[in-house]
Motif scaffolding. Structure first.
Motif, short mmCIF file in Angstrom:
data_model
loop_
_atom_site.label_atom_id
_atom_site.label_comp_id
_atom_site.label_asym_id
_atom_site.label_seq_id
_atom_site.Cartn_x
_atom_site.Cartn_y
_atom_site.Cartn_z
N ASP A 94 9.22 1.57 59.60
CA ASP A 94 7.83 1.49 59.14
C ASP A 94 7.52 2.61 58.16
O ASP A 94 6.85 2.40 57.13
CB ASP A 94 6.89 1.58 60.34
CG ASP A 94 6.99 0.37 61.24
OD1 ASP A 94 7.49 -0.67 60.77
OD2 ASP A 94 6.60 0.47 62.44
N VAL A 95 8.00 3.81 58.48
CA VAL A 95 7.77 4.94 57.59
C VAL A 95 8.41 4.71 56.23
O VAL A 95 7.81 4.95 55.16
CB VAL A 95 8.28 6.24 58.23
CG1 VAL A 95 8.27 7.38 57.22
CG2 VAL A 95 7.45 6.59 59.45
N VAL A 96 9.65 4.23 56.26
CA VAL A 96 10.36 3.98 55.00
C VAL A 96 9.63 2.93 54.18
O VAL A 96 9.48 3.02 52.95
CB VAL A 96 11.81 3.56 55.29
CG1 VAL A 96 12.49 3.06 54.01
CG2 VAL A 96 12.59 4.72 55.85
N ASN A 137 8.08 3.45 50.53
CA ASN A 137 8.43 2.60 49.39
C ASN A 137 7.17 2.07 48.72
O ASN A 137 7.05 2.03 47.47
CB ASN A 137 9.30 1.44 49.83
CG ASN A 137 10.71 1.89 50.18
OD1 ASN A 137 11.17 2.93 49.68
ND2 ASN A 137 11.41 1.12 51.01
N SER A 138 6.20 1.62 49.53
CA SER A 138 4.94 1.10 48.97
C SER A 138 4.22 2.22 48.22
O SER A 138 3.70 2.01 47.10
CB SER A 138 4.06 0.58 50.11
OG SER A 138 2.82 0.14 49.60
N ALA A 139 4.18 3.41 48.81
CA ALA A 139 3.52 4.52 48.13
C ALA A 139 4.22 4.88 46.83
O ALA A 139 3.58 5.22 45.82
CB ALA A 139 3.49 5.74 49.07
N VAL A 146 2.54 5.06 43.19
CA VAL A 146 2.64 6.28 42.37
C VAL A 146 3.16 5.94 40.98
O VAL A 146 2.70 6.47 39.94
CB VAL A 146 3.53 7.32 43.06
CG1 VAL A 146 3.88 8.47 42.11
CG2 VAL A 146 2.84 7.84 44.30
N ALA A 147 4.11 5.03 40.89
CA ALA A 147 4.66 4.63 39.58
C ALA A 147 3.59 3.99 38.72
O ALA A 147 3.46 4.27 37.51
CB ALA A 147 5.85 3.68 39.79
N SER A 148 2.78 3.10 39.31
CA SER A 148 1.70 2.43 38.56
C SER A 148 0.67 3.47 38.10
O SER A 148 0.21 3.45 36.95
CB SER A 148 1.03 1.39 39.46
OG SER A 148 -0.06 0.81 38.80
N GLY A 149 0.34 4.38 38.99
CA GLY A 149 -0.63 5.42 38.63
C GLY A 149 -0.09 6.30 37.51
O GLY A 149 -0.85 6.77 36.64
#
Length: 470
Positions: free
Chosen positions: A387-389, A393-395, A399-402
């Motif tokens: 779940d953490v991974v 990954n979602s974060a 971050v890339a889009s931001g």
């Protein structure tokens, strides 16, 4: 609930408890087994001692009877050296002591037998008293010897008479020394002298023979003197007067000794009769009962072989229990260790897979003990890590889009910054102008302050002047 689902504390308790129980059982069996061996050994020792005592009592009474018999049959034994009190002999002391009670406690069946032996035992010792009263020390062969010597002296007299009647014989050829004939050798022997000192009556009878016997043999010298002088008829008369008289006296005294001896033999015969009719039956009864008692003791008391067999059985039982305890201990150790090490190996392998980043790894272990709980915890941990991974990954994508939006904003800001720089230059120029104006204003303020101070001084002076005027 299966074994693998039990908690470790219970498993250890069962394992070590089983071994401890087996060791306790082994210890108890060893204690009781050794105690039984010691008890059996004590019984065997007591039994052997009791059997030995009865065998010794049998031997003692046989020796006792042999001494009584020796008194009656051995001419060299003249005193009865045996115990006549049934309470003081070896068996009597035992019979009337606490040792008998202990023996009957050990083997109760010998009690009635021992009761039946008392009368026979009393009669046995009582017969010795009767024998002692009747017994007279005597040489059984003495009567035969004396009769033989009487016959010898009759033959001696007959030979002397024949030679006196034979005109051709000039010298009597018989023993003329009273010390050298068969009777004389016996009469003057050390044995007879010793016996005479011990038995005055015997000594008196022997002394009564000495004088006529010597006179009888001394007649040979008188006869030979008469024959040497050629007086045969006078020699014959001398024979009739002296030799026959001495011979008659000698034989009479010998008969008295034989009569005395017969009296002694009669007492001896009576003692022998007591021995045969009282001693022997009583001895037989005592020996029979003692043999029965000994056999009963042997049948009711554990033998050495039985004790050793029992000890071997105890030894075998202890060995078997020791082997069972050892096997049980090894089995429980294997079972507990296997139940712990197997799951631990799976857990270690699972952790190694996870440590390499393989979060798809799983551990095939479904138990309800502590190891099962550990496996469940590790599975939950790996699930949480997944779940953490996923969240990371979602974060990361966010971050890339931001970052792209920030890049665009940065360009816009860069253009705005250029424009702002020009404006700032204008502002700076204006600020310089304003600074010059401020400096001028400051100078004007100083001048105004000077004018104000002067006006204040003048006002004060005016106030003073007004005060004075009033």
């Amino acid at each position: 609930m299966s074994w693998k689902d039990l908690n470790l504390a219970y498993k250890f308790s069962v394992g070590f408890g089983s071994v401890i129980v087996l060791l306790v059982v082994l210890g108890i069996c060893s204690v009781f087994g050794i105690g039984g061996i010691v008890q059996d050994a004590g019984e065997v020792i007591e039994g052997n001692k009791l059997r030995g005592d009865f065998v010794q009592k049998i031997v003692d009474h046989l020796n006792w009877a042999n001494k009584v018999n020796s008194l009656l049959t051995d001419k060299n034994i003249n005193t009865l050296d045996v115990q006549t009190d049934p309470h003081k002999c070896g068996f009597g002391k035992w019979y009337y002591s606490d040792a008998r009670d202990k023996a009957e406690e050990l083997v109760p069946s010998i009690g009635p037998m021992l009761v039946g032996i008392e009368d026979a035992h009393d009669k046995l010792h009582g017969s010795a008293v009767s024998i002692k009263d009747k017994y007279q020390p005597v040489d059984p062969e003495l009567g035969s010897f004396l009769r033989e010597k009487e016959l010898d002296h009759l033959n001696w007299m007959n030979k002397v008479l024949k030679e006196l009647m034979n005109p051709l014989v000039e010298k009597i050829s018989v023993q003329g020394n009273p010390h050298k004939c068969g009777l004389g050798k016996w009469l003057y022997s050390a044995e007879v002298k010793k016996h005479s000192r011990e038995d005055p009556e015997f000594g008196r009878l022997v002394n009564a023979i000495l004088t006529p016997h010597a006179e009888l043999h001394e007649t040979v010298e008188g006869l030979n003197k008469l024959l040497a002088g050629g007086d045969r008829e006078e020699a014959q008369d001398y024979y009739s007067i002296h030799a026959e008289k001495a011979a008659e006296k000698t034989l009479a005294e010998m008969d008295a000794l034989i009569k005395w001896h017969n009296g002694k033999l009669k007492s001896l015969a009576e003692a022998l009769e007591i021995y045969a009719t009282q001693t022997v039956p009583a001895l037989t009864k005592v020996q029979t009962v003692l043999d029965e008692v000994r056999a009963t003791v042997a049948n009711n008391i554990m033998t050495d072989e039985q004790m050793l067999e029992q000890a071997e059985q105890t030894k075998g039982l202890i060995i078997i229990l020791s082997v069972v305890a050892a096997i049980a201990g090894i089995f429980m150790a294997w079972l507990i260790a296997g139940g712990i090490l197997g799951p631990l190996r799976k857990s270690v392998h699972f952790v190694e897979q996870v440590s390499t980043g393989d979060l798809s790894a799983t551990v095939d272990m479904h138990r309800k003990d502590e190891l099962g709980k550990l496996a469940d915890g590790m599975r939950n941990m790996v699930g949480n890590l997944k779940d953490v991974v996923t969240s990371v990954n979602s974060a990361t994508e966010n971050v890339a889009s931001g970052s792209e939006e920030l890049s665009a904003s940065a360009e816009s800001l860069s253009q705005g910054a250029t424009e702002q720089a020009a404006a700032i230059e204008e502002i700076a120029s204006s600020m310089e102008q304003m600074e010059s104006n401020i400096k001028q204003s400051t100078e004007n303020a100083r001048q105004t302050e000077s004018v104000a101070e002067k006006a204040h001084g003048q006002a004060e002076q005016t106030g003073e002047a007004v005060g004075e005027a009033v």
